[in-house]
Design a protein around this motif. Sequence first.
Motif, mmCIF file in Angstrom:
data_model
loop_
_atom_site.group_PDB
_atom_site.id
_atom_site.type_symbol
_atom_site.label_atom_id
_atom_site.label_comp_id
_atom_site.label_asym_id
_atom_site.label_seq_id
_atom_site.Cartn_x
_atom_site.Cartn_y
_atom_site.Cartn_z
ATOM 1 N N GLU A 39 0.854 -1.205 0.000
ATOM 2 C CA GLU A 39 0.000 0.000 0.000
ATOM 3 C C GLU A 39 0.882 1.245 0.000
ATOM 4 N N ARG A 40 0.585 2.176 -0.925
ATOM 5 C CA ARG A 40 1.445 3.374 -1.036
ATOM 6 C C ARG A 40 1.202 4.389 0.090
ATOM 7 N N ASN A 41 0.012 4.397 0.675
ATOM 8 C CA ASN A 41 -0.269 5.333 1.769
ATOM 9 C C ASN A 41 0.319 4.809 3.076
ATOM 10 N N ARG A 123 -9.157 6.986 -9.738
ATOM 11 C CA ARG A 123 -8.882 8.412 -9.461
ATOM 12 C C ARG A 123 -9.997 9.249 -10.075
ATOM 13 N N GLU A 124 -10.093 10.506 -9.615
ATOM 14 C CA GLU A 124 -11.174 11.373 -10.104
ATOM 15 C C GLU A 124 -10.778 12.096 -11.383
ATOM 16 N N ARG A 125 -11.763 12.322 -12.260
ATOM 17 C CA ARG A 125 -11.517 13.165 -13.430
ATOM 18 C C ARG A 125 -11.386 14.615 -12.961
ATOM 19 N N GLY A 259 -16.823 11.964 -12.653
ATOM 20 C CA GLY A 259 -16.434 10.612 -13.052
ATOM 21 C C GLY A 259 -15.125 10.155 -12.431
ATOM 22 N N LEU A 260 -14.993 8.841 -12.390
ATOM 23 C CA LEU A 260 -13.818 8.206 -11.797
ATOM 24 C C LEU A 260 -13.160 7.321 -12.864
ATOM 25 N N ILE A 261 -11.842 7.254 -12.803
ATOM 26 C CA ILE A 261 -11.107 6.459 -13.802
ATOM 27 C C ILE A 261 -10.316 5.374 -13.074
HETATM 28 C C1 LIG Z 1 -13.354 10.292 -3.442
HETATM 29 C C2 LIG Z 1 -14.231 9.076 -3.239
HETATM 30 C C3 LIG Z 1 -15.297 9.120 -2.312
HETATM 31 C C4 LIG Z 1 -16.143 8.012 -2.158
HETATM 32 N N1 LIG Z 1 -17.204 8.078 -1.310
HETATM 33 C C5 LIG Z 1 -18.008 6.987 -1.183
HETATM 34 C C6 LIG Z 1 -19.131 7.009 -0.341
HETATM 35 O O1 LIG Z 1 -19.391 8.022 0.262
HETATM 36 N N2 LIG Z 1 -19.924 5.879 -0.214
HETATM 37 C C7 LIG Z 1 -19.634 4.709 -0.899
HETATM 38 O O2 LIG Z 1 -20.344 3.660 -0.773
HETATM 39 N N3 LIG Z 1 -18.576 4.687 -1.704
HETATM 40 C C8 LIG Z 1 -17.778 5.789 -1.858
HETATM 41 N N4 LIG Z 1 -16.732 5.742 -2.695
HETATM 42 C C9 LIG Z 1 -16.499 4.505 -3.365
HETATM 43 C C10 LIG Z 1 -15.792 3.530 -2.406
HETATM 44 O O3 LIG Z 1 -14.894 4.245 -1.639
HETATM 45 C C11 LIG Z 1 -15.131 2.525 -3.230
HETATM 46 O O4 LIG Z 1 -16.158 1.671 -3.706
HETATM 47 C C12 LIG Z 1 -14.076 1.696 -2.501
HETATM 48 O O5 LIG Z 1 -13.225 2.484 -1.717
HETATM 49 C C13 LIG Z 1 -13.267 1.003 -3.565
HETATM 50 O O6 LIG Z 1 -12.308 0.216 -2.937
HETATM 51 P P1 LIG Z 1 -10.937 -0.087 -3.658
HETATM 52 O O7 LIG Z 1 -10.121 -0.854 -2.684
HETATM 53 O O8 LIG Z 1 -11.208 -0.655 -4.988
HETATM 54 O O9 LIG Z 1 -10.285 1.343 -3.932
HETATM 55 P P2 LIG Z 1 -9.630 2.466 -2.907
HETATM 56 O O10 LIG Z 1 -10.470 2.584 -1.717
HETATM 57 O O11 LIG Z 1 -9.405 3.614 -3.765
HETATM 58 O O12 LIG Z 1 -8.250 1.753 -2.528
HETATM 59 C C14 LIG Z 1 -7.205 1.574 -3.451
HETATM 60 C C15 LIG Z 1 -5.887 1.569 -2.705
HETATM 61 O O13 LIG Z 1 -4.838 1.217 -3.599
HETATM 62 C C16 LIG Z 1 -3.697 1.995 -3.277
HETATM 63 N N5 LIG Z 1 -2.801 2.045 -4.455
HETATM 64 C C17 LIG Z 1 -3.110 2.525 -5.695
HETATM 65 N N6 LIG Z 1 -2.041 2.410 -6.517
HETATM 66 C C18 LIG Z 1 -1.059 1.831 -5.788
HETATM 67 C C19 LIG Z 1 0.294 1.462 -6.081
HETATM 68 N N7 LIG Z 1 0.832 1.659 -7.289
HETATM 69 N N8 LIG Z 1 1.040 0.899 -5.102
HETATM 70 C C20 LIG Z 1 0.503 0.696 -3.871
HETATM 71 N N9 LIG Z 1 -0.755 1.038 -3.532
HETATM 72 C C21 LIG Z 1 -1.526 1.594 -4.474
HETATM 73 C C22 LIG Z 1 -4.299 3.356 -2.931
HETATM 74 O O14 LIG Z 1 -3.396 4.131 -2.172
HETATM 75 C C23 LIG Z 1 -5.533 2.942 -2.131
HETATM 76 O O15 LIG Z 1 -5.268 2.813 -0.762
HETATM 77 C C24 LIG Z 1 -15.887 6.840 -2.883
HETATM 78 C C25 LIG Z 1 -14.812 6.796 -3.797
HETATM 79 C C26 LIG Z 1 -14.011 7.890 -3.996
HETATM 80 C C27 LIG Z 1 -12.886 7.822 -5.022
#
Ligand SMILES: Cc1cc2nc3c(=O)[nH]c(=O)nc-3n(C[C@H](O)[C@H](O)[C@H](O)COP(=O)(O)OP(=O)(O)OC[C@H]3O[C@@H](n4cnc5c(N)ncnc54)[C@H](O)[C@@H]3O)c2cc1C
Length: 417
Positions: A39-41, A123-125, A259-261
Amino acid sequence: MSNIDSRNVDLVVIGGGPAGLAAAVSAKKNGINDLVIVERNDWLGGILPQCIHDGFGLEIFDEHLTGPEYAQRYIDEAKELQIPCMLNCMVLEITPEKQVFVASPKGLICFNAKAVILSMGCRERTRGQICIPGTRPAGVYTAGIAQNLINLKNVMVGKNVVILGSGDIGLIMARRLTLEGANVHAVVEILSHTNGLPRNIQQCLIDYRIPLMLSHTVTEIHGQNRVESVTISEVDENLKTIKGTEKTIECDTLLLSVGLIPENDLSTTCGVQLNPVTRGAIVNENLETTVPGVFACGNVLHVHDVVDFVTMESEQAGKSAAEYVLGNQKQLQRITVHAGNGVCYVLPNCISKNSDVELLFRVLCPTQDASIGFFDGKKLVKTKKFRKVHPAQMIKVKLSKTETSDISGLRVEVLQK
Ligand SMILES: Cc1cc2nc3c(=O)[nH]c(=O)nc-3n(C[C@H](O)[C@H](O)[C@H](O)COP(=O)(O)OP(=O)(O)OC[C@H]3O[C@@H](n4cnc5c(N)ncnc54)[C@H](O)[C@@H]3O)c2cc1C
């Protein structure tokens, strides 16, 4: 290259958000002991720590959890299962041989992995991607950045706000800003229908009397140091602005929820093929991409509406990766699945003929009393009726092995009335 720390590992999970956590937990429960989350964070949970409103976990826990509470359940489980998590570590490249190069605070690491799970989120557009004309003053934020500043950094982004785009993050931010004392003048949406979940339209806009302007867009941003106003124009059915409909709204802040990409820059380095519609990987019913042993889940695969569905999908990816590593993967005959009339996309992109499968898809337009048809060429295999379908909502339909055993392809479409 001798200063690279080279390690062998069964499974690397890239990203410690809800998708990566659920996938890793599932892989471990299905027999993989040698795995790591990268995880990068410097925290786990992905985007959820900034989502402090409730509404998470309704599908899985039948509870109203906040984003941080929902994430914590999976962080705790990963800890209990002693899954190693490398924080502050960024994956830079994955090769087709599944070498995963990681920049860590101690230097470069190369994991020689048997399997990889892609769970990097999206990521966000931004303004640049939608090319809004005008000056370039301060006060233009993506909705997610504004959410992060307000909820995690205690920084108020503005007092008089216009929101472009009616996606869920924008809707949630309309309510959040109102609760923090800002005046949200309007949510402006270029389409003739909303892009967010109906429950968010009700709870975030209607309940707070925030105006929603459908078939409108922001055509110019004004202001020198700070945003001073935006021009809003009406659009026609081809989304072209209609001259003479311009209105000015005075504001100091413009939030973009347009939108999200999926974050797939890494995926292409190892040869994973992407679907041009979802901008995520092409996968089969095991969530395996076009590169054997590389799996994808969560928002990096396709943008989800609800995080519970991210978790369910990621559990499947973890289980499939475990089967691959342990050599238990079955070689199956597969057929291709296409989106037909009225359907935006369908996942998985190919399915096995001999197992029960669940198809996920989104429609292009809101429709009342919709019938969805599942076709093999001209032959109708199954129909499913819905009282209402909406582009913001992901639809799930199960097909049994008896329904798929005889077919040579599958197309999903909205049937004409
Ligand atoms: C800004 C935002 C707000 C949202 N608000 C809501 C909401 O209010 N209610 C709801 O139901 N859903 C919401 N969502 C959607 C919900 O958060 C997502 O469905 C869920 O977080 C997706 O999980 P994920 O693990 O796929 O992605 P994320 O939660 O984005 O996790 C991806 C992880 O991968 C890590 N990562 C990426 N690239 C690398 C790399 N190269 N090396 C190491 N680590 C990396 C990132 O740092 C991040 O921690 C929101 C999404 C966004 C973008």
